[in-house]
Design a protein around this motif. Structure first.
Motif, mmCIF file in Angstrom:
data_model
loop_
_atom_site.group_PDB
_atom_site.id
_atom_site.type_symbol
_atom_site.label_atom_id
_atom_site.label_comp_id
_atom_site.label_asym_id
_atom_site.label_seq_id
_atom_site.Cartn_x
_atom_site.Cartn_y
_atom_site.Cartn_z
ATOM 1 N N ASN A 175 -31.600 -50.349 65.251
ATOM 2 C CA ASN A 175 -33.038 -50.264 65.500
ATOM 3 C C ASN A 175 -33.775 -49.624 64.334
ATOM 4 O OD1 ASN A 175 -33.164 -51.560 67.976
ATOM 5 N ND2 ASN A 175 -33.040 -49.684 69.172
ATOM 6 N N VAL A 176 -33.166 -48.641 63.696
ATOM 7 C CA VAL A 176 -33.800 -48.030 62.520
ATOM 8 C C VAL A 176 -34.056 -49.093 61.456
ATOM 9 C CG1 VAL A 176 -33.599 -46.288 60.713
ATOM 10 C CG2 VAL A 176 -32.653 -45.818 62.985
ATOM 11 N N MET A 177 -33.052 -49.892 61.172
ATOM 12 C CA MET A 177 -33.167 -50.910 60.130
ATOM 13 C C MET A 177 -34.191 -51.971 60.506
ATOM 14 S SD MET A 177 -31.832 -51.506 57.104
ATOM 15 C CE MET A 177 -30.152 -50.875 57.017
ATOM 16 N N GLU A 200 -34.939 -48.484 49.565
ATOM 17 C CA GLU A 200 -34.132 -47.273 49.381
ATOM 18 C C GLU A 200 -33.725 -46.677 50.722
ATOM 19 O OE1 GLU A 200 -34.385 -42.850 47.248
ATOM 20 O OE2 GLU A 200 -36.134 -44.171 47.250
ATOM 21 N N LEU A 201 -34.687 -46.608 51.651
ATOM 22 C CA LEU A 201 -34.369 -46.100 52.984
ATOM 23 C C LEU A 201 -33.346 -46.997 53.682
ATOM 24 C CD1 LEU A 201 -37.901 -45.031 54.297
ATOM 25 C CD2 LEU A 201 -35.980 -43.520 53.751
ATOM 26 N N ALA A 202 -33.505 -48.307 53.524
ATOM 27 C CA ALA A 202 -32.577 -49.247 54.157
ATOM 28 C C ALA A 202 -31.153 -49.029 53.663
ATOM 29 C CB ALA A 202 -33.020 -50.680 53.896
ATOM 30 N N GLN A 203 -30.989 -48.821 52.382
ATOM 31 C CA GLN A 203 -29.653 -48.590 51.834
ATOM 32 C C GLN A 203 -29.069 -47.264 52.326
ATOM 33 O OE1 GLN A 203 -27.632 -50.571 50.195
ATOM 34 N NE2 GLN A 203 -29.126 -52.248 50.134
ATOM 35 N N MET A 231 -20.370 -55.653 70.764
ATOM 36 C CA MET A 231 -21.789 -55.442 70.522
ATOM 37 C C MET A 231 -22.075 -54.444 69.392
ATOM 38 S SD MET A 231 -24.902 -56.247 71.343
ATOM 39 C CE MET A 231 -24.973 -56.931 73.005
ATOM 40 N N PRO A 232 -21.466 -53.239 69.372
ATOM 41 C CA PRO A 232 -21.786 -52.322 68.275
ATOM 42 C C PRO A 232 -21.465 -52.911 66.908
ATOM 43 C CG PRO A 232 -20.654 -51.170 70.036
ATOM 44 C CD PRO A 232 -20.550 -52.632 70.346
ATOM 45 N N ASP A 233 -20.371 -53.632 66.794
ATOM 46 C CA ASP A 233 -20.012 -54.220 65.504
ATOM 47 C C ASP A 233 -20.970 -55.343 65.119
ATOM 48 O OD1 ASP A 233 -17.864 -52.520 65.196
ATOM 49 O OD2 ASP A 233 -16.437 -53.887 66.119
ATOM 50 N N ALA A 234 -21.399 -56.143 66.101
ATOM 51 C CA ALA A 234 -22.366 -57.204 65.824
ATOM 52 C C ALA A 234 -23.689 -56.609 65.357
ATOM 53 C CB ALA A 234 -22.578 -58.054 67.072
ATOM 54 N N GLU A 235 -24.114 -55.517 65.978
ATOM 55 C CA GLU A 235 -25.347 -54.857 65.556
ATOM 56 C C GLU A 235 -25.201 -54.278 64.159
ATOM 57 O OE1 GLU A 235 -28.335 -54.711 67.137
ATOM 58 O OE2 GLU A 235 -27.477 -56.126 68.547
ATOM 59 N N PHE A 236 -24.024 -53.742 63.853
ATOM 60 C CA PHE A 236 -23.816 -53.185 62.520
ATOM 61 C C PHE A 236 -23.843 -54.289 61.457
ATOM 62 C CE2 PHE A 236 -21.015 -51.816 59.007
ATOM 63 C CZ PHE A 236 -21.747 -50.725 58.581
ATOM 64 N N MET A 237 -23.337 -55.462 61.786
ATOM 65 C CA MET A 237 -23.413 -56.588 60.856
ATOM 66 C C MET A 237 -24.864 -56.955 60.571
ATOM 67 S SD MET A 237 -20.294 -58.829 62.494
ATOM 68 C CE MET A 237 -20.592 -60.306 61.529
ATOM 69 N N THR A 239 -27.337 -54.798 60.720
ATOM 70 C CA THR A 239 -27.811 -53.695 59.882
ATOM 71 C C THR A 239 -27.452 -53.930 58.421
ATOM 72 O OG1 THR A 239 -27.640 -52.088 61.694
ATOM 73 C CG2 THR A 239 -27.570 -51.212 59.452
ATOM 74 N N ALA A 240 -26.214 -54.322 58.184
ATOM 75 C CA ALA A 240 -25.758 -54.556 56.810
ATOM 76 C C ALA A 240 -26.518 -55.709 56.164
ATOM 77 C CB ALA A 240 -24.258 -54.848 56.809
ATOM 78 N N ALA A 241 -26.727 -56.790 56.913
ATOM 79 C CA ALA A 241 -27.435 -57.946 56.367
ATOM 80 C C ALA A 241 -28.875 -57.591 56.029
ATOM 81 C CB ALA A 241 -27.379 -59.106 57.354
ATOM 82 N N LEU A 242 -29.538 -56.847 56.904
ATOM 83 C CA LEU A 242 -30.923 -56.473 56.641
ATOM 84 C C LEU A 242 -31.034 -55.539 55.446
ATOM 85 C CD1 LEU A 242 -32.512 -56.025 60.188
ATOM 86 C CD2 LEU A 242 -33.304 -57.545 58.365
#
Length: 283
Positions: A175-177, A200-203, A231-237, A239-242
């Motif tokens: 959600n932050v990303m 910078e914040l995103a990284q 679900m947590p891993d899918a959300e993290f993916m 996050t990484a893409a964004l």
């Protein structure tokens, strides 16, 4: 372990799926405060404990949010949940009606403590509020509110990254990303310096989430997306893409469409498509 993970005592909680909103409120008020909080938690955090109709869920969440003596994080999460359900309905009137009380939660949530329980953690609940408010502002095409909320998200992000983050930040980071991604349509982040700060914040968010990523054996696997990924891993993916896309956007790439596809709420395809139409209109 009893119903909804609340132990054997939870089995005697009211069956909210079979009650009208008025009956549910009467039942809640009749419970002792500890049991009332457990009953509210069962409705908020377990979809199978709620009425089936989205309209009834919204009405019930509104009433729960107005209960004065339940835990503050339950009231906040009820406001957030009702806005998500209004987004699923695509109901602009319900979104507008719920916006003021949702926005008014800012200071109360800021007073929450950091917690490994994401349902009461200041960062997680705060960005849950910001994210659903951003989607509601997008649905109603309120660009000024989108811009205000993105600036609030930037400030909150800087503050949280300067502290010791709880273990739940791995899940909160999605959600932050996505809040940061709304900078693309805010109208106030076209300048190179503004884009650079978002990137910078995103990284930093991505790096912090990666640092908090639990070992595979300790990650929740009970909730999965359609691909079968937990679900947590899918959300993290996501996050990484964004994080990567926002960095490229800051460097001048035209990435409105792919960023929008990852940023907007998408509980259902219809909800996603409605929000993407609004995203395109504001791009």
């Amino acid at each position: 372990m009893g119903l909804f993970g609340f132990g054997g005592r939870a089995a005697s909680l009211p069956d909210f799926t079979a009650l009208s909103v008025e009956q549910a409120l009467d039942q809640l008020r009749a419970l002792s405060l500890p049991r009332r909080n457990r009953a509210v938690a069962s409705v908020l955090y377990s979809a199978r404990a709620r009425p089936a109709a989205l309209e009834e869920q919204i009405a019930l969440f509104d009433q729960i949010a107005a209960l004065p003596d339940i835990a503050a994080h339950h009231r906040a999460n009820a406001r957030i949940a009702r806005t998500h359900k209004a987004l699923e309905l695509g109901d602009a009137d319900r979104l507008s009606d719920g916006m003021a009380p949702l926005l008014a939660l800012r200071d109360e949530i800021a007073s929450f403590s950091a917690s490994d329980d994401i349902r009461q953690d200041r960062c997680h609940v705060g960005f849950s509020r910001l994210y659903v408010a951003l989607n509601a502002a997008l649905m109603t095409r309120d660009r000024a509110l989108v811009a205000d909320l993105v600036e609030e998200a930037q400030a909150n992000c800087r503050d949280h990254l300067a502290t010791s983050l709880p273990g739940g930040f791995y899940r909160s980071s999605a959600n932050v990303m996505r809040c940061l991604a709304f900078a693309l349509i805010s109208g106030r982040h076209a300048a190179d310096a503004s884009r650079a700060e978002i990137a910078e914040l995103a990284q930093k968010v991505y790096a912090s989430a990666l640092d908090k990523r639990p070992p595979a054996a300790h990650r929740r696997k009970d909730r999965k997306v359609s691909s079968g990924i937990a679900m947590p891993d899918a959300e993290f993916m996501r996050t990484a893409a964004l994080a990567q896309l926002l960095t490229s956007w800051a460097e001048g790439a035209d990435l409105a469409a792919p960023i929008g596809r990852l940023a907007v709420a998408q509980r259902t395809e219809a909800q996603r498509d409605r929000l993407l139409t609004c995203w395109t209109a504001l791009t």
